[in-house]
Write a protein that holds these residues in place. Structure first.
Motif, PDB file in Angstrom:
ATOM      1  N   GLU A 117       4.609 -22.822  12.730  1.00  0.00           N
ATOM      2  CA  GLU A 117       4.594 -22.187  11.415  1.00  0.00           C
ATOM      3  C   GLU A 117       6.011 -21.973  10.882  1.00  0.00           C
ATOM      4  OE1 GLU A 117       2.061 -21.658   9.349  1.00  0.00           O
ATOM      5  OE2 GLU A 117       0.872 -22.704  10.868  1.00  0.00           O
ATOM      6  N   ALA A 118       6.938 -21.621  11.759  1.00  0.00           N
ATOM      7  CA  ALA A 118       8.334 -21.465  11.339  1.00  0.00           C
ATOM      8  C   ALA A 118       8.910 -22.803  10.899  1.00  0.00           C
ATOM      9  CB  ALA A 118       9.161 -20.878  12.473  1.00  0.00           C
ATOM     10  N   GLU A 121      10.559 -28.788  14.690  1.00  0.00           N
ATOM     11  CA  GLU A 121      10.926 -29.012  13.286  1.00  0.00           C
ATOM     12  C   GLU A 121      11.434 -30.435  13.082  1.00  0.00           C
ATOM     13  OE1 GLU A 121      14.074 -27.441   9.930  1.00  0.00           O
ATOM     14  OE2 GLU A 121      13.606 -26.136  11.626  1.00  0.00           O
ATOM     15  N   GLN A 155       6.114 -21.208  16.472  1.00  0.00           N
ATOM     16  CA  GLN A 155       7.207 -22.164  16.258  1.00  0.00           C
ATOM     17  C   GLN A 155       6.817 -23.219  15.227  1.00  0.00           C
ATOM     18  OE1 GLN A 155       8.417 -24.980  19.431  1.00  0.00           O
ATOM     19  NE2 GLN A 155      10.375 -23.860  19.372  1.00  0.00           N
TER      20      GLN A 155
END
Length: 115
Positions: free
Chosen positions: A29-30, A102, A27
């Protein structure tokens, strides 16, 4: 006689909010990839790109990592700060963050994403 209250369905208990360490890394890295893409959309990196496709369409079409690495030091500090503010807001298209990770990482300085 009191009316019996209906219980909610048990779907709520099926979700486990905790992620495994591998899922956390994936998650994160995304989220980093999405943030790099937002920086590529915000900055005019296509001007210095060696690919004609990017210059022709005036946007980055390839992997943003190389373009950011080359173009970030060339940007003036005012432009870098403006790009950081735009990425926090979701880029030029005002995209909401996909995950809370994010959202949290968008508020970190760009030195974490640009090598």
């Amino acid at each position: 006689m009191a009316k019996r209250r209906k219980r909610k369905s048990g779907r709520r208990r099926l979700y486990n909010k905790r992620l495994t360490p591998d899922e956390q890394v994936a998650q994160r890295e995304a989220a980093f990839a999405a943030i790099r893409r937002l920086y590529a959309e915000t900055l005019p990196l296509w001007r210095a790109c060696g690919r004609g496709h990017c210059r022709r369409h005036r946007r980055c079409f390839g992997a943003a990592d190389g373009c950011l690495t080359r173009g970030w030091p060339l940007m003036p500090p005012e432009r870098q700060k403006l790009a950081f503010e735009q990425v926090k807001a979701g880029g030029p298209r005002r995209l909401p963050p996909a995950t809370h990770t994010e959202w949290h990482l968008r508020r970190f300085p760009p030195s974490n994403f640009v090598h």
